[in-house]
Design a protein around this motif. Structure first.
Motif, PDB file in Angstrom:
ATOM      1  N   ALA A   1      45.194  46.398  44.508  1.00  0.00           N
ATOM      2  CA  ALA A   1      44.331  47.127  45.446  1.00  0.00           C
ATOM      3  C   ALA A   1      44.834  48.554  45.664  1.00  0.00           C
ATOM      4  O   ALA A   1      44.028  49.475  45.860  1.00  0.00           O
ATOM      5  CB  ALA A   1      44.272  46.378  46.778  1.00  0.00           C
ATOM      6  N   ARG A   2      46.148  48.736  45.630  1.00  0.00           N
ATOM      7  CA  ARG A   2      46.705  50.091  45.773  1.00  0.00           C
ATOM      8  C   ARG A   2      46.493  50.919  44.516  1.00  0.00           C
ATOM      9  O   ARG A   2      46.189  52.109  44.579  1.00  0.00           O
ATOM     10  CB  ARG A   2      48.191  50.022  46.095  1.00  0.00           C
ATOM     11  N   LEU A   3      46.656  50.292  43.372  1.00  0.00           N
ATOM     12  CA  LEU A   3      46.554  51.023  42.105  1.00  0.00           C
ATOM     13  C   LEU A   3      45.113  51.282  41.688  1.00  0.00           C
ATOM     14  O   LEU A   3      44.826  52.277  41.015  1.00  0.00           O
ATOM     15  CB  LEU A   3      47.274  50.252  40.996  1.00  0.00           C
ATOM     16  N   VAL A   4      44.216  50.361  42.077  1.00  0.00           N
ATOM     17  CA  VAL A   4      42.813  50.479  41.664  1.00  0.00           C
ATOM     18  C   VAL A   4      41.935  50.455  42.910  1.00  0.00           C
ATOM     19  O   VAL A   4      41.413  49.402  43.289  1.00  0.00           O
ATOM     20  CB  VAL A   4      42.415  49.331  40.710  1.00  0.00           C
ATOM     21  N   PRO A   5      41.753  51.587  43.567  1.00  0.00           N
ATOM     22  CA  PRO A   5      40.875  51.613  44.743  1.00  0.00           C
ATOM     23  C   PRO A   5      39.433  51.370  44.351  1.00  0.00           C
ATOM     24  O   PRO A   5      39.057  51.468  43.174  1.00  0.00           O
ATOM     25  CB  PRO A   5      41.074  53.026  45.289  1.00  0.00           C
ATOM     26  N   ARG A   6      38.631  51.064  45.338  1.00  0.00           N
ATOM     27  CA  ARG A   6      37.221  50.750  45.096  1.00  0.00           C
ATOM     28  C   ARG A   6      36.508  51.881  44.362  1.00  0.00           C
ATOM     29  O   ARG A   6      35.604  51.649  43.561  1.00  0.00           O
ATOM     30  CB  ARG A   6      36.548  50.470  46.438  1.00  0.00           C
ATOM     31  N   SER A   7      36.907  53.117  44.630  1.00  0.00           N
ATOM     32  CA  SER A   7      36.235  54.279  44.040  1.00  0.00           C
ATOM     33  C   SER A   7      36.881  54.756  42.744  1.00  0.00           C
ATOM     34  O   SER A   7      36.553  55.843  42.254  1.00  0.00           O
ATOM     35  CB  SER A   7      36.249  55.430  45.055  1.00  0.00           C
ATOM     36  N   ALA A   8      37.784  53.977  42.175  1.00  0.00           N
ATOM     37  CA  ALA A   8      38.509  54.407  40.980  1.00  0.00           C
ATOM     38  C   ALA A   8      37.547  54.771  39.847  1.00  0.00           C
ATOM     39  O   ALA A   8      36.642  54.009  39.510  1.00  0.00           O
ATOM     40  CB  ALA A   8      39.453  53.308  40.521  1.00  0.00           C
ATOM     41  N   THR A   9      37.771  55.944  39.274  1.00  0.00           N
ATOM     42  CA  THR A   9      36.924  56.424  38.168  1.00  0.00           C
ATOM     43  C   THR A   9      37.009  55.491  36.963  1.00  0.00           C
ATOM     44  O   THR A   9      36.039  55.309  36.227  1.00  0.00           O
ATOM     45  CB  THR A   9      37.343  57.840  37.762  1.00  0.00           C
ATOM     46  N   ALA A  10      38.182  54.877  36.779  1.00  0.00           N
ATOM     47  CA  ALA A  10      38.384  54.011  35.614  1.00  0.00           C
ATOM     48  C   ALA A  10      37.411  52.843  35.578  1.00  0.00           C
ATOM     49  O   ALA A  10      37.118  52.310  34.503  1.00  0.00           O
ATOM     50  CB  ALA A  10      39.819  53.493  35.604  1.00  0.00           C
ATOM     51  N   LEU A  11      36.902  52.444  36.738  1.00  0.00           N
ATOM     52  CA  LEU A  11      35.965  51.326  36.778  1.00  0.00           C
ATOM     53  C   LEU A  11      34.662  51.647  36.068  1.00  0.00           C
ATOM     54  O   LEU A  11      33.899  50.735  35.739  1.00  0.00           O
ATOM     55  CB  LEU A  11      35.685  50.936  38.229  1.00  0.00           C
ATOM     56  N   LYS A  12      34.397  52.926  35.841  1.00  0.00           N
ATOM     57  CA  LYS A  12      33.177  53.337  35.138  1.00  0.00           C
ATOM     58  C   LYS A  12      33.399  53.510  33.640  1.00  0.00           C
ATOM     59  O   LYS A  12      32.461  53.817  32.915  1.00  0.00           O
ATOM     60  CB  LYS A  12      32.653  54.650  35.734  1.00  0.00           C
ATOM     61  N   PHE A  13      34.644  53.317  33.181  1.00  0.00           N
ATOM     62  CA  PHE A  13      34.927  53.489  31.759  1.00  0.00           C
ATOM     63  C   PHE A  13      34.182  52.441  30.940  1.00  0.00           C
ATOM     64  O   PHE A  13      34.115  51.260  31.323  1.00  0.00           O
ATOM     65  CB  PHE A  13      36.427  53.372  31.487  1.00  0.00           C
ATOM     66  N   ALA A  14      33.658  52.864  29.795  1.00  0.00           N
ATOM     67  CA  ALA A  14      32.871  51.957  28.949  1.00  0.00           C
ATOM     68  C   ALA A  14      33.695  50.774  28.447  1.00  0.00           C
ATOM     69  O   ALA A  14      33.166  49.679  28.260  1.00  0.00           O
ATOM     70  CB  ALA A  14      32.300  52.732  27.761  1.00  0.00           C
ATOM     71  N   VAL A  15      35.003  50.979  28.256  1.00  0.00           N
ATOM     72  CA  VAL A  15      35.835  49.918  27.720  1.00  0.00           C
ATOM     73  C   VAL A  15      35.933  48.725  28.676  1.00  0.00           C
ATOM     74  O   VAL A  15      36.178  47.596  28.248  1.00  0.00           O
ATOM     75  CB  VAL A  15      37.242  50.468  27.382  1.00  0.00           C
ATOM     76  N   LEU A  16      35.723  48.968  29.966  1.00  0.00           N
ATOM     77  CA  LEU A  16      35.792  47.886  30.952  1.00  0.00           C
ATOM     78  C   LEU A  16      34.442  47.219  31.195  1.00  0.00           C
ATOM     79  O   LEU A  16      34.375  46.178  31.856  1.00  0.00           O
ATOM     80  CB  LEU A  16      36.326  48.414  32.283  1.00  0.00           C
ATOM     81  N   ARG A  17      33.383  47.801  30.662  1.00  0.00           N
ATOM     82  CA  ARG A  17      32.045  47.292  30.939  1.00  0.00           C
ATOM     83  C   ARG A  17      31.848  45.838  30.497  1.00  0.00           C
ATOM     84  O   ARG A  17      31.228  45.047  31.227  1.00  0.00           O
ATOM     85  CB  ARG A  17      31.005  48.207  30.280  1.00  0.00           C
ATOM     86  N   PRO A  18      32.338  45.422  29.318  1.00  0.00           N
ATOM     87  CA  PRO A  18      32.151  44.016  28.932  1.00  0.00           C
ATOM     88  C   PRO A  18      32.740  43.035  29.945  1.00  0.00           C
ATOM     89  O   PRO A  18      32.105  42.028  30.272  1.00  0.00           O
ATOM     90  CB  PRO A  18      32.869  43.925  27.580  1.00  0.00           C
ATOM     91  N   ALA A  19      33.949  43.311  30.439  1.00  0.00           N
ATOM     92  CA  ALA A  19      34.558  42.419  31.429  1.00  0.00           C
ATOM     93  C   ALA A  19      33.762  42.414  32.724  1.00  0.00           C
ATOM     94  O   ALA A  19      33.594  41.365  33.363  1.00  0.00           O
ATOM     95  CB  ALA A  19      36.005  42.840  31.688  1.00  0.00           C
ATOM     96  N   ILE A  20      33.251  43.580  33.129  1.00  0.00           N
ATOM     97  CA  ILE A  20      32.472  43.667  34.363  1.00  0.00           C
ATOM     98  C   ILE A  20      31.175  42.879  34.237  1.00  0.00           C
ATOM     99  O   ILE A  20      30.775  42.145  35.158  1.00  0.00           O
ATOM    100  CB  ILE A  20      32.195  45.147  34.708  1.00  0.00           C
ATOM    101  N   ILE A  21      30.517  43.000  33.091  1.00  0.00           N
ATOM    102  CA  ILE A  21      29.287  42.235  32.864  1.00  0.00           C
ATOM    103  C   ILE A  21      29.577  40.733  32.906  1.00  0.00           C
ATOM    104  O   ILE A  21      28.812  39.942  33.472  1.00  0.00           O
ATOM    105  CB  ILE A  21      28.656  42.620  31.512  1.00  0.00           C
ATOM    106  N   CYS A  22      30.707  40.330  32.314  1.00  0.00           N
ATOM    107  CA  CYS A  22      31.074  38.912  32.347  1.00  0.00           C
ATOM    108  C   CYS A  22      31.354  38.452  33.769  1.00  0.00           C
ATOM    109  O   CYS A  22      31.103  37.287  34.112  1.00  0.00           O
ATOM    110  CB  CYS A  22      32.296  38.662  31.455  1.00  0.00           C
ATOM    111  N   GLY A  23      31.864  39.339  34.603  1.00  0.00           N
ATOM    112  CA  GLY A  23      32.065  39.001  35.997  1.00  0.00           C
ATOM    113  C   GLY A  23      30.761  38.887  36.762  1.00  0.00           C
ATOM    114  O   GLY A  23      30.614  38.038  37.646  1.00  0.00           O
ATOM    115  N   GLU A  24      29.791  39.730  36.422  1.00  0.00           N
ATOM    116  CA  GLU A  24      28.480  39.677  37.073  1.00  0.00           C
ATOM    117  C   GLU A  24      27.737  38.379  36.735  1.00  0.00           C
ATOM    118  O   GLU A  24      27.023  37.831  37.559  1.00  0.00           O
ATOM    119  CB  GLU A  24      27.632  40.878  36.650  1.00  0.00           C
ATOM    120  N   ARG A  25      27.917  37.896  35.523  1.00  0.00           N
ATOM    121  CA  ARG A  25      27.256  36.664  35.080  1.00  0.00           C
ATOM    122  C   ARG A  25      28.297  35.551  34.961  1.00  0.00           C
ATOM    123  O   ARG A  25      28.384  34.843  33.969  1.00  0.00           O
ATOM    124  CB  ARG A  25      26.551  36.889  33.739  1.00  0.00           C
TER     125      ARG A  25
END
Length: 380
Positions: A291-315
């Motif tokens: 939580a300290r290293l990755v705040p809610r507004s972290a720019t890295a969360l928008k990186f394309a490389v993380l999108r597959p994992a995020i989609i898997c979390g959504e579904r």
């Protein structure tokens, strides 16, 4: 009423989807026996693992979603929504159960791998299908690796009273949950499995981590934020994670005999069934640092490389079910074709790719129709 439940304008927290997606990937990898790729998962480097992450995030999101439903429509509407979601989980479990057992039985019969019937705990089901299917429908009989969904169903079905308490008196809700947890560990409470034994994930114990996640999501006092910002808490968390790393690696590499007897007595074997206190502390320490290293507004969360994992979390539900089935397929392929590291890597990456493809497909289908409130606020 806790004012945190009214904060609905913050948008979706991508960290929850990211780590839930990663948890699904890790569960898939961990369920393939002797898979060298599974060494990248968190279970090898500390007391907690992907199951703890999955349960915590599920509690967090369920409370966040249905507290808003409760604020808008009342407790009864929220409770009905939670139970409806539990019913969806139950139907998904039954479908997975049938497909999973059929696949194992087919492979065992047609490829001469009869030992799989014992390894995946379905031999007695084949011998007495009516009785075992009945107990399967009652969540009392579970083939190998089908333990997480029954746990989640049990947690969801019993959650409405906790939600009511969390919204009104969160401290009391957490205290009640802890009392159940402590009593379960003290008096050996658990649910029976058929034909013998107990649930691998003791729901009386694991509900505590689920409620902790729910409590944190509704924290209106700022206590969690203050703890996260504390240097003393941070360094205490780091030290405990280092201890978990040393103990777990020593145990997995066969050096536990070199550790002090006190350490071995406290932490080995790792009590996953009854959710040992050090597992909870380890996970919370890890969550605090993340939580300290990755705040809610972290720019890295928008990186394309993380999108597959995020989609898997959504579904998450669909991906989890596909991952459980693919873990059996991966186990069979590795044993049938090759046990080489290269082939294990191929099977592992292919499985993750298929899970991701399912997630993208389900998201695409979902986006073809107008989004409802239930779609936007899905708890799983």
């Amino acid at each position: 009423m806790n004012t945190a439940v009214a904060k609905s304008g913050l948008g979706r927290d991508l960290r929850l989807d990211l780590f839930r997606g990663l948890a699904n990937w890790a569960i898939f990898l961990d369920h393939i026996p002797n898979n060298v790729v599974a060494w990248i998962t968190m279970k090898n480097y500390g007391f907690s693992d992907a199951a703890d992450l999955f349960v915590f995030i599920s509690g967090y999101t369920v409370a966040l979603v249905y507290s808003r439903t409760m604020a808008a429509g009342g407790f009864v509407v929220a409770a009905v929504g939670i139970l409806a979601r539990a019913w969806q989980l139950y139907l998904a479990l039954i479908l997975l159960f049938v497909v999973y057992v059929a696949a194992i039985g087919y492979v065992a019969q047609n490829y001469g791998h009869a030992y799989l019937l014992d390894e995946f705990n379905i031999r007695r089901l084949i011998a007495d299908p009516i009785e075992f299917l009945k107990h399967g429908l009652l969540l009392e009989f579970k083939p190998l690796n089908l333990d997480v969904l029954p746990l989640y169903i049990a947690l969801m079905v019993t959650f409405p009273p906790f939600l009511w308490l969390l919204v009104r008196t969160p401290g009391l809700a957490l205290a009640v949950s802890f009392a159940i947890y402590a009593a379960a560990r003290t008096f050996d409470w658990n649910l029976a499995s058929y034909p013998d034994g107990e649930w691998y994930f003791n729901p009386f114990a694991w509900q505590f981590l689920f409620v902790i996640g729910a409590w944190i999501s509704l924290d209106g006092t700022g206590l969690v934020r203050r703890l996260t910002a504390s240097r003393l808490v941070l360094w205490s968390a780091v030290l405990f994670l280092l201890l978990g790393l040393a103990v777990t690696l020593a145990a997995r590499l066969g050096f536990s005999s070199a550790m002090p007897a006190l350490v071995v007595d406290l932490f080995l074997p790792n009590d996953k069934t009854n959710l040992a206190p050090y597992r909870i502390l380890h996970f919370l320490a890890l969550a605090l640092i993340v939580a300290r290293l990755v705040p809610r507004s972290a720019t890295a969360l928008k990186f394309a490389v993380l999108r597959p994992a995020i989609i898997c979390g959504e579904r998450s539900l669909e991906v989890f079910c596909v991952g459980i089935f693919l873990s059996f397929v991966g186990c069979f392929l590795i044993e049938l074709v090759s046990t080489s590291i290269a082939f294990q890597l191929f099977v592992s990456l292919s499985g993750i790719a298929l899970m991701t493809a399912v997630a993208y497909y389900r998201s695409w289908i979902n986006n073809l129709r107008p989004a409802s409130t239930a779609d936007r606020l899905r708890a799983v």
